[in-house]
Design a protein around this motif. Structure first.
Motif, short mmCIF file in Angstrom:
data_model
loop_
_atom_site.label_atom_id
_atom_site.label_comp_id
_atom_site.label_asym_id
_atom_site.label_seq_id
_atom_site.Cartn_x
_atom_site.Cartn_y
_atom_site.Cartn_z
N ASN A 69 48.76 25.74 29.47
CA ASN A 69 47.29 25.81 29.53
C ASN A 69 46.83 26.06 30.96
O ASN A 69 47.41 25.52 31.90
N SER A 70 45.81 26.88 31.12
CA SER A 70 45.29 27.24 32.44
C SER A 70 43.81 26.88 32.54
O SER A 70 42.94 27.64 32.10
N PRO A 71 43.49 25.71 33.12
CA PRO A 71 42.08 25.30 33.20
C PRO A 71 41.31 26.08 34.26
O PRO A 71 41.87 26.56 35.24
N PHE A 72 40.00 26.20 34.03
CA PHE A 72 39.12 26.87 35.00
C PHE A 72 37.74 26.25 34.87
O PHE A 72 37.45 25.53 33.91
N GLY A 73 36.90 26.51 35.86
CA GLY A 73 35.55 25.95 35.78
C GLY A 73 34.71 26.39 36.96
O GLY A 73 35.14 27.17 37.82
N THR A 74 33.48 25.90 37.00
CA THR A 74 32.53 26.21 38.06
C THR A 74 31.87 24.92 38.52
O THR A 74 31.41 24.12 37.70
N LEU A 75 31.85 24.71 39.83
CA LEU A 75 31.12 23.59 40.43
C LEU A 75 29.89 24.17 41.11
O LEU A 75 29.97 25.19 41.79
N VAL A 76 28.75 23.52 40.95
CA VAL A 76 27.48 24.05 41.46
C VAL A 76 26.81 23.02 42.37
O VAL A 76 26.66 21.86 41.99
N ALA A 122 30.39 32.92 58.81
CA ALA A 122 31.44 33.29 59.77
C ALA A 122 32.57 34.06 59.09
O ALA A 122 33.57 34.39 59.73
N GLY A 123 32.41 34.32 57.77
CA GLY A 123 33.44 35.06 57.05
C GLY A 123 34.73 34.26 56.87
O GLY A 123 35.81 34.84 56.78
N MET A 124 34.64 32.96 56.79
CA MET A 124 35.81 32.11 56.61
C MET A 124 35.68 31.28 55.34
O MET A 124 34.64 30.66 55.12
N PRO A 125 36.73 31.28 54.53
CA PRO A 125 37.91 32.15 54.58
C PRO A 125 37.53 33.57 54.17
O PRO A 125 36.47 33.78 53.59
N PRO A 126 38.39 34.56 54.48
CA PRO A 126 38.07 35.95 54.17
C PRO A 126 37.75 36.14 52.68
O PRO A 126 38.48 35.64 51.83
N GLY A 127 36.65 36.85 52.44
CA GLY A 127 36.26 37.10 51.05
C GLY A 127 35.76 35.86 50.33
O GLY A 127 35.61 35.88 49.10
N ASN A 128 35.55 34.78 51.08
CA ASN A 128 35.10 33.51 50.47
C ASN A 128 36.03 33.06 49.34
O ASN A 128 35.59 32.47 48.35
N THR A 129 37.33 33.35 49.49
CA THR A 129 38.31 33.03 48.45
C THR A 129 39.54 32.37 49.06
O THR A 129 40.00 32.79 50.13
N VAL A 130 40.05 31.35 48.38
CA VAL A 130 41.31 30.72 48.79
C VAL A 130 42.28 30.74 47.61
O VAL A 130 41.85 30.69 46.45
N THR A 131 43.57 30.83 47.91
CA THR A 131 44.60 30.81 46.87
C THR A 131 45.76 29.94 47.34
O THR A 131 45.96 29.74 48.54
N ALA A 132 46.51 29.43 46.39
CA ALA A 132 47.72 28.65 46.68
C ALA A 132 48.65 28.74 45.50
O ALA A 132 48.20 28.89 44.35
N PRO A 158 27.39 28.33 43.69
CA PRO A 158 28.48 28.04 42.76
C PRO A 158 29.85 28.26 43.41
O PRO A 158 30.03 29.08 44.31
N LEU A 159 30.83 27.48 42.95
CA LEU A 159 32.23 27.68 43.33
C LEU A 159 33.02 27.82 42.03
O LEU A 159 33.05 26.90 41.21
N ASN A 160 33.64 28.98 41.85
CA ASN A 160 34.46 29.22 40.66
C ASN A 160 35.93 28.98 40.99
O ASN A 160 36.42 29.44 42.02
N TYR A 161 36.63 28.26 40.10
CA TYR A 161 38.03 27.98 40.35
C TYR A 161 38.85 28.19 39.08
O TYR A 161 38.34 28.14 37.96
N GLN A 162 40.13 28.44 39.28
CA GLN A 162 41.06 28.59 38.16
C GLN A 162 42.44 28.11 38.58
O GLN A 162 42.88 28.36 39.72
N ALA A 181 40.09 29.87 44.20
CA ALA A 181 38.69 29.42 44.20
C ALA A 181 37.88 30.40 45.02
O ALA A 181 38.31 30.85 46.09
N SER A 182 36.68 30.74 44.51
CA SER A 182 35.80 31.69 45.20
C SER A 182 34.39 31.12 45.27
O SER A 182 33.86 30.61 44.27
#
Length: 246
Positions: free
Chosen positions: A169-176, A135-145, A196-200, A231-232
């Motif tokens: 420090n800026s943590p990041f990772g991927t959940l699958v 359904a294209g939600m959220p746009p671009g499959n990306t959320v920010t805050a 996969p979901l990539n986040y930072q 997160a994307s």
């Protein structure tokens, strides 16, 4: 995935009293009791104000201060019954570690020095997000805050010159999530793909000295922190959800 740590527990009224959270965009002034004035830092995070003496007195000692910000983020990622995906971001646990050289002597009337502090940051915009790529939600499959925190690190006598540095420090990772198909005749499970979901969590900070704003006319070392979460959703394998798909 994510950074290791215990369960997320919201801090009650007994937590550090001198940290406050500000929504974005930041308000004009900081939280009560901290006047908005304060000398900013040049690029690179160094601050070297002159000594607090007027006239021809001897300059005071120089103290090196190192502040490290270590966030802990434990997002959750799961497939819902209708085939969409749900991201959850609990409150962020932030550790603030401060070291001084030479050691800071406790002065009567000034706030006691805390080498280690912990506080929590909430990001309500991403506490729960549903991804529906069909359904294209959220746009671009990306959320920010984004959100800000500002607080006092320490108080020192006006005669002390501070050389303060900050590391964030800026943590990041991927959940699958694995997509598994169950064969109807044998009941065997077979992996047919993964999502996969990539986040930072990007953390930026700045130190500043607010002269004369602490107890007994002391100088207050303050930290301003900006937290930016993104997160994307990666390429989605498998079939579209049953609901809302045309």
């Amino acid at each position: 995935p994510g950074m290791a740590g215990g369960p997320q527990v919201m801090m009650g009224p007994g937590g550090p009293p001198h940290f406050s959270q500000q929504a974005m965009p930041p308000q004009a002034g900081p939280f009560p009791g901290m006047p908005p004035q304060g000398a900013g830092l040049p690029q690179g995070g160094y601050y070297q104000p002159c000594g607090g003496c007027a006239g021809g007195c001897m300059p005071g000692p120089t103290m090196s201060v190192f502040v490290e910000v270590s966030p802990e983020i434990q997002p959750t990622f799961q497939r819902q019954q209708d085939g969409t995906f749900a991201l959850g971001v609990p409150p962020l646990r932030i550790r603030l570690t401060t070291t001084c050289a030479p050691q800071l002597a406790q002065e009567p009337g000034l706030t006691p020095f805390k080498p280690y502090e912990e506080f929590y940051v909430e990001m309500p915009e991403v506490s729960r997000v549903v991804f529906n790529p069909w359904a294209g939600m959220p746009p671009g499959n990306t959320v920010t805050a984004q959100t800000r925190k500002r607080g006092a690190v320490m108080e020192v006598s006006p005669q002390v010159t501070l050389d303060a540095k900050l590391k964030a420090n800026s943590p990041f990772g991927t959940l699958v999530l694995e997509d598994v198909q169950v064969a109807g005749d044998t009941g065997m499970q077979q992996k047919i793909g993964e999502t996969p979901l990539n986040y930072q969590l990007k953390v930026e900070g700045m130190l500043s000295v607010a002269k004369g704003t602490g107890n007994m006319g002391s100088n207050r070392l303050e930290v301003d922190l900006m937290f930016s979460f993104s997160a994307s959703l990666g390429a989605v394998a498998g079939v579209a959800p049953m609901m809302g798909h045309h």
